[in-house]
Design a protein around this motif. Structure first.
Motif, PDB file in Angstrom:
ATOM      1  N   ALA A   1       0.651  -1.359  -0.150  1.00  0.00           N
ATOM      2  CA  ALA A   1       0.073  -0.121  -0.002  1.00  0.00           C
ATOM      3  C   ALA A   1       0.951   1.337  -0.144  1.00  0.00           C
ATOM      4  O   ALA A   1       0.621   2.050  -0.633  1.00  0.00           O
ATOM      5  CB  ALA A   1      -0.827   0.091   1.152  1.00  0.00           C
ATOM      6  N   LYS A   2       2.006   1.300   0.784  1.00  0.00           N
ATOM      7  CA  LYS A   2       2.716   2.317   0.877  1.00  0.00           C
ATOM      8  C   LYS A   2       3.713   2.714  -0.471  1.00  0.00           C
ATOM      9  O   LYS A   2       3.815   3.685  -0.900  1.00  0.00           O
ATOM     10  CB  LYS A   2       3.742   2.277   1.958  1.00  0.00           C
ATOM     11  N   ALA A   3       4.000   1.327  -1.019  1.00  0.00           N
ATOM     12  CA  ALA A   3       4.654   1.451  -2.272  1.00  0.00           C
ATOM     13  C   ALA A   3       3.866   1.968  -3.545  1.00  0.00           C
ATOM     14  O   ALA A   3       4.134   2.912  -4.151  1.00  0.00           O
ATOM     15  CB  ALA A   3       5.100  -0.001  -2.717  1.00  0.00           C
ATOM     16  N   ARG A   4       2.529   1.703  -3.636  1.00  0.00           N
ATOM     17  CA  ARG A   4       1.802   2.292  -4.415  1.00  0.00           C
ATOM     18  C   ARG A   4       1.458   3.844  -4.412  1.00  0.00           C
ATOM     19  O   ARG A   4       1.338   4.672  -5.147  1.00  0.00           O
ATOM     20  CB  ARG A   4       0.481   1.559  -4.430  1.00  0.00           C
ATOM     21  N   LYS A   5       1.500   4.230  -3.220  1.00  0.00           N
ATOM     22  CA  LYS A   5       1.498   5.565  -2.653  1.00  0.00           C
ATOM     23  C   LYS A   5       2.608   6.286  -3.154  1.00  0.00           C
ATOM     24  O   LYS A   5       2.528   7.504  -3.727  1.00  0.00           O
ATOM     25  CB  LYS A   5       0.966   5.895  -1.092  1.00  0.00           C
ATOM     26  N   ASN A   6       3.787   5.876  -2.576  1.00  0.00           N
ATOM     27  CA  ASN A   6       5.021   6.745  -2.676  1.00  0.00           C
ATOM     28  C   ASN A   6       5.480   6.529  -4.331  1.00  0.00           C
ATOM     29  O   ASN A   6       6.153   7.489  -4.736  1.00  0.00           O
ATOM     30  CB  ASN A   6       5.945   5.862  -2.103  1.00  0.00           C
ATOM     31  N   VAL A   7       4.941   5.818  -4.952  1.00  0.00           N
ATOM     32  CA  VAL A   7       5.581   5.941  -6.535  1.00  0.00           C
ATOM     33  C   VAL A   7       4.836   6.716  -7.453  1.00  0.00           C
ATOM     34  O   VAL A   7       5.106   6.883  -8.460  1.00  0.00           O
ATOM     35  CB  VAL A   7       5.220   4.322  -7.043  1.00  0.00           C
ATOM     36  N   LYS A   8       3.866   7.467  -7.046  1.00  0.00           N
ATOM     37  CA  LYS A   8       3.080   8.520  -7.474  1.00  0.00           C
ATOM     38  C   LYS A   8       4.067   9.669  -8.016  1.00  0.00           C
ATOM     39  O   LYS A   8       3.760  10.045  -9.252  1.00  0.00           O
ATOM     40  CB  LYS A   8       1.924   8.985  -6.899  1.00  0.00           C
ATOM     41  N   ARG A   9       5.110   9.733  -7.289  1.00  0.00           N
ATOM     42  CA  ARG A   9       5.999  10.749  -8.006  1.00  0.00           C
ATOM     43  C   ARG A   9       6.650  10.656  -9.146  1.00  0.00           C
ATOM     44  O   ARG A   9       7.242  11.524  -9.731  1.00  0.00           O
ATOM     45  CB  ARG A   9       7.023  10.857  -6.792  1.00  0.00           C
ATOM     46  N   PHE A  10       6.324   9.423  -9.628  1.00  0.00           N
ATOM     47  CA  PHE A  10       7.211   8.891 -11.005  1.00  0.00           C
ATOM     48  C   PHE A  10       5.966   8.859 -12.054  1.00  0.00           C
ATOM     49  O   PHE A  10       6.063   8.393 -13.071  1.00  0.00           O
ATOM     50  CB  PHE A  10       7.632   7.727 -11.139  1.00  0.00           C
ATOM     51  N   SER A  11       4.706   9.529 -11.865  1.00  0.00           N
ATOM     52  CA  SER A  11       3.779   9.398 -12.649  1.00  0.00           C
ATOM     53  C   SER A  11       4.153  10.296 -14.091  1.00  0.00           C
ATOM     54  O   SER A  11       4.976  11.084 -14.227  1.00  0.00           O
ATOM     55  CB  SER A  11       2.502  10.205 -12.104  1.00  0.00           C
ATOM     56  N   ALA A  12       3.690   9.822 -15.065  1.00  0.00           N
ATOM     57  CA  ALA A  12       3.966  10.109 -16.520  1.00  0.00           C
ATOM     58  C   ALA A  12       3.509  11.743 -16.529  1.00  0.00           C
ATOM     59  O   ALA A  12       4.406  12.337 -17.240  1.00  0.00           O
ATOM     60  CB  ALA A  12       3.006   9.350 -17.415  1.00  0.00           C
ATOM     61  N   GLU A  13       2.648  12.198 -15.990  1.00  0.00           N
ATOM     62  CA  GLU A  13       2.068  13.811 -16.012  1.00  0.00           C
ATOM     63  C   GLU A  13       3.090  14.418 -15.381  1.00  0.00           C
ATOM     64  O   GLU A  13       3.771  15.331 -16.039  1.00  0.00           O
ATOM     65  CB  GLU A  13       0.742  13.708 -15.346  1.00  0.00           C
ATOM     66  N   ILE A  14       3.753  14.101 -14.121  1.00  0.00           N
ATOM     67  CA  ILE A  14       4.810  14.842 -13.427  1.00  0.00           C
ATOM     68  C   ILE A  14       6.109  14.783 -14.510  1.00  0.00           C
ATOM     69  O   ILE A  14       6.787  15.699 -14.684  1.00  0.00           O
ATOM     70  CB  ILE A  14       5.102  14.117 -12.126  1.00  0.00           C
ATOM     71  N   VAL A  15       6.483  13.503 -14.806  1.00  0.00           N
ATOM     72  CA  VAL A  15       7.684  13.554 -15.487  1.00  0.00           C
ATOM     73  C   VAL A  15       7.719  13.747 -16.919  1.00  0.00           C
ATOM     74  O   VAL A  15       8.827  14.685 -17.174  1.00  0.00           O
ATOM     75  CB  VAL A  15       8.001  11.710 -15.633  1.00  0.00           C
ATOM     76  N   VAL A  16       6.764  13.910 -17.505  1.00  0.00           N
ATOM     77  CA  VAL A  16       6.727  14.670 -18.917  1.00  0.00           C
ATOM     78  C   VAL A  16       6.878  16.001 -19.029  1.00  0.00           C
ATOM     79  O   VAL A  16       7.411  16.712 -19.797  1.00  0.00           O
ATOM     80  CB  VAL A  16       5.571  13.900 -20.072  1.00  0.00           C
ATOM     81  N   ASN A  17       6.003  16.383 -17.750  1.00  0.00           N
ATOM     82  CA  ASN A  17       5.947  18.045 -17.828  1.00  0.00           C
ATOM     83  C   ASN A  17       7.407  18.349 -17.407  1.00  0.00           C
ATOM     84  O   ASN A  17       7.771  19.486 -17.859  1.00  0.00           O
ATOM     85  CB  ASN A  17       5.090  18.467 -16.476  1.00  0.00           C
ATOM     86  N   LYS A  18       8.262  17.675 -16.797  1.00  0.00           N
ATOM     87  CA  LYS A  18       9.590  18.016 -16.575  1.00  0.00           C
ATOM     88  C   LYS A  18      10.480  18.231 -17.896  1.00  0.00           C
ATOM     89  O   LYS A  18      11.165  18.959 -18.283  1.00  0.00           O
ATOM     90  CB  LYS A  18      10.481  16.911 -15.576  1.00  0.00           C
ATOM     91  N   TRP A  19      10.039  17.102 -18.638  1.00  0.00           N
ATOM     92  CA  TRP A  19      10.752  17.266 -20.086  1.00  0.00           C
ATOM     93  C   TRP A  19      10.351  18.433 -20.942  1.00  0.00           C
ATOM     94  O   TRP A  19      11.181  19.110 -21.480  1.00  0.00           O
ATOM     95  CB  TRP A  19      10.335  15.806 -20.846  1.00  0.00           C
ATOM     96  N   HIS A  20       8.875  18.766 -20.737  1.00  0.00           N
ATOM     97  CA  HIS A  20       8.463  19.881 -21.526  1.00  0.00           C
ATOM     98  C   HIS A  20       9.020  21.377 -21.017  1.00  0.00           C
ATOM     99  O   HIS A  20       9.596  21.941 -21.753  1.00  0.00           O
ATOM    100  CB  HIS A  20       6.964  20.021 -21.278  1.00  0.00           C
ATOM    101  N   SER A  21       9.235  21.200 -19.761  1.00  0.00           N
ATOM    102  CA  SER A  21       9.891  22.673 -19.197  1.00  0.00           C
ATOM    103  C   SER A  21      11.339  22.620 -19.544  1.00  0.00           C
ATOM    104  O   SER A  21      11.941  23.863 -19.663  1.00  0.00           O
ATOM    105  CB  SER A  21       9.780  22.530 -17.611  1.00  0.00           C
ATOM    106  N   LEU A  22      11.942  21.520 -19.655  1.00  0.00           N
ATOM    107  CA  LEU A  22      13.415  21.488 -20.092  1.00  0.00           C
ATOM    108  C   LEU A  22      13.480  21.938 -21.494  1.00  0.00           C
ATOM    109  O   LEU A  22      14.060  22.851 -21.942  1.00  0.00           O
ATOM    110  CB  LEU A  22      13.914  20.088 -20.110  1.00  0.00           C
ATOM    111  N   PHE A  23      12.527  21.441 -22.327  1.00  0.00           N
ATOM    112  CA  PHE A  23      12.720  21.636 -23.875  1.00  0.00           C
ATOM    113  C   PHE A  23      12.427  23.198 -23.964  1.00  0.00           C
ATOM    114  O   PHE A  23      13.219  23.923 -24.761  1.00  0.00           O
ATOM    115  CB  PHE A  23      11.820  20.602 -24.696  1.00  0.00           C
ATOM    116  N   LYS A  24      11.413  23.538 -23.158  1.00  0.00           N
ATOM    117  CA  LYS A  24      11.071  25.162 -23.295  1.00  0.00           C
ATOM    118  C   LYS A  24      12.289  26.251 -23.034  1.00  0.00           C
ATOM    119  O   LYS A  24      12.292  27.231 -23.433  1.00  0.00           O
ATOM    120  CB  LYS A  24      10.010  25.546 -22.374  1.00  0.00           C
ATOM    121  N   SER A  25      13.221  25.609 -21.916  1.00  0.00           N
ATOM    122  CA  SER A  25      14.203  26.346 -21.476  1.00  0.00           C
ATOM    123  C   SER A  25      15.391  26.521 -22.426  1.00  0.00           C
ATOM    124  O   SER A  25      16.391  27.303 -22.099  1.00  0.00           O
ATOM    125  CB  SER A  25      14.545  25.675 -19.927  1.00  0.00           C
ATOM    126  N   LEU A  26      15.330  25.672 -23.500  1.00  0.00           N
ATOM    127  CA  LEU A  26      16.604  25.786 -24.486  1.00  0.00           C
ATOM    128  C   LEU A  26      16.674  26.805 -25.137  1.00  0.00           C
ATOM    129  O   LEU A  26      15.544  27.151 -25.684  1.00  0.00           O
ATOM    130  CB  LEU A  26      16.626  24.134 -24.850  1.00  0.00           C
TER     131      LEU A  26
END
Length: 362
Positions: A337-362
């Motif tokens: 149960a804790k693993a399922r909760k803790n792993v949300k920080r790797f959601s596709a929405e969060i991670v792909v947003n990081k890529w979008h921010s990186l690409f915009k910054s270049l």
């Protein structure tokens, strides 16, 4: 924004292909990028994972001896880049040739390198002294050429420590699924996922599993991954007299269902780039036991909270922690149960947003 990914191929069943299918598809579908993927020798056909139909696929032919291969590779890249005219090029290739691209291509636009593995990939278990010297030189050259990229992306904070770079950033791999259903953790089944190879350490896992079934013979270990006869895993299982308590399977597309039917996930890798299988198992509510290999597990698993991290190569401790979860169903479910909760920080929405921010910054 016009984004070009350069990679060797995307029709395999590995982590790089899975991640790229999620990332590139989301950028095309949700962020309105014009995404192009360039592969070698038509390895965009017969895809194992699904890519958005909005993505433009390209291929160049490279064959023959190394000299002609590299000549065709460079010529093909230049032709396609002139044709596509990308705003950003992102290189997903863990081989040495990828480090040369900013110089060879004369940086036609902003360039990003995505590193999906540890440097340990170049280190063999029985390397000669000469091979070790060559590897050390290779690492120095890789570090020098890596500086030519606008950004150099690694998957974990520990990966970052392998490189002496100012242009380096950490962006983890995204979750590929987060099912509504969670594993019941009641089946007497432990699983491992990944191709049969020295890296994955299944020879070590078999040694640990021999100790587990000596105490709990009714439990089964299932290993899913591309078969490699040179690993001789079935022979080793017979030699250890555990062949009836273990089963080997080729990669499956519905791996999510396999996680959901298991009770424990185990990772015995000697080294990793990240550990996609860990976050996939955790998303299904499956607790993980893993070696503390370089790199990934200690960035993903919170020891003694949602899983266990044990000293690398310590098969005795690996077996003990598996046994601990077998014996304690309530603890198994609490960790899950804790693993399922803790792993949300790797959601596709969060991670792909990081890529979008990186690409915009270049």
């Amino acid at each position: 924004m016009k984004l070009l990914y350069i990679t060797n191929g995307i029709n395999g069943s590995g982590g790089l292909e899975r991640v790229l299918s999620i990332k590139a598809s989301m950028l095309a579908e949700q962020f309105d990028y014009e995404v192009h993927i360039l592969v070698l020798n038509e390895s965009h056909l017969n895809l194992f994972y699904q890519f958005s139909p909005k993505i433009h696929m390209h291929s160049i032919e490279v064959k023959s001896n190394p000299f002609i291969y590299f000549k065709n590779y460079v010529a093909g890249l230049k032709t396609k880049i002139d044709e596509i005219k990308p705003d950003i090029i992102s290189v997903c290739d863990d081989g040495f040739k990828a480090f040369l691209l900013p110089i060879i291509l004369q940086k036609p636009c902003k360039m990003v390198y995505e590193r999906h593995v540890s440097k340990n990939i170049f280190i063999g278990k029985n390397d000669s002294y000469l091979k070790k010297i060559i590897t050390k030189i290779q690492f120095s050259l890789m570090n020098y050429f890596a500086k030519k990229y606008d950004r150099f992306i690694v998957l974990t904070a520990q990966n970052k420590n392998e490189w002496k770079l100012k242009n380096i950033e950490v962006i983890p791999n995204p979750l590929t699924f987060y099912p509504d259903e969670i594993a019941k953790l009641e089946n007497k089944k432990v699983i491992a996922v990944g191709k049969q190879s020295y890296q994955k350490g299944y020879d070590l896992l078999l040694l640990a599993w021999q100790k587990v079934i000596a105490v709990y013979p009714s439990w089964k270990l299932e290993i899913y991954g591309k078969y490699d006869a040179s690993q001789e895993l079935e022979l080793k299982a017979k030699q250890l007299q555990i062949e009836k308590a273990i089963a080997f399977f080729e990669p499956v597309k519905n791996i999510e269902n396999i996680y959901l039917q298991s009770s424990i996930y185990v990772m015995s890798s000697r080294y990793e780039g990240f550990g996609m299988v860990l976050i996939e198992a955790m998303a299904c509510g499956v607790p993980c036991v893993s070696f503390d290999c370089p790199y990934g597990p200690s960035d993903i698993i919170s020891h003694n909270e949602d899983g266990y991290i044990v000293k690398n190569y310590d098969t005795e401790q690996l077996s003990k922690q598996i046994i601990n979860l077998i014996e304690n169903e309530l603890l198994r479910k609490e960790f899950g149960a804790k693993a399922r909760k803790n792993v949300k920080r790797f959601s596709a929405e969060i991670v792909v947003n990081k890529w979008h921010s990186l690409f915009k910054s270049l």
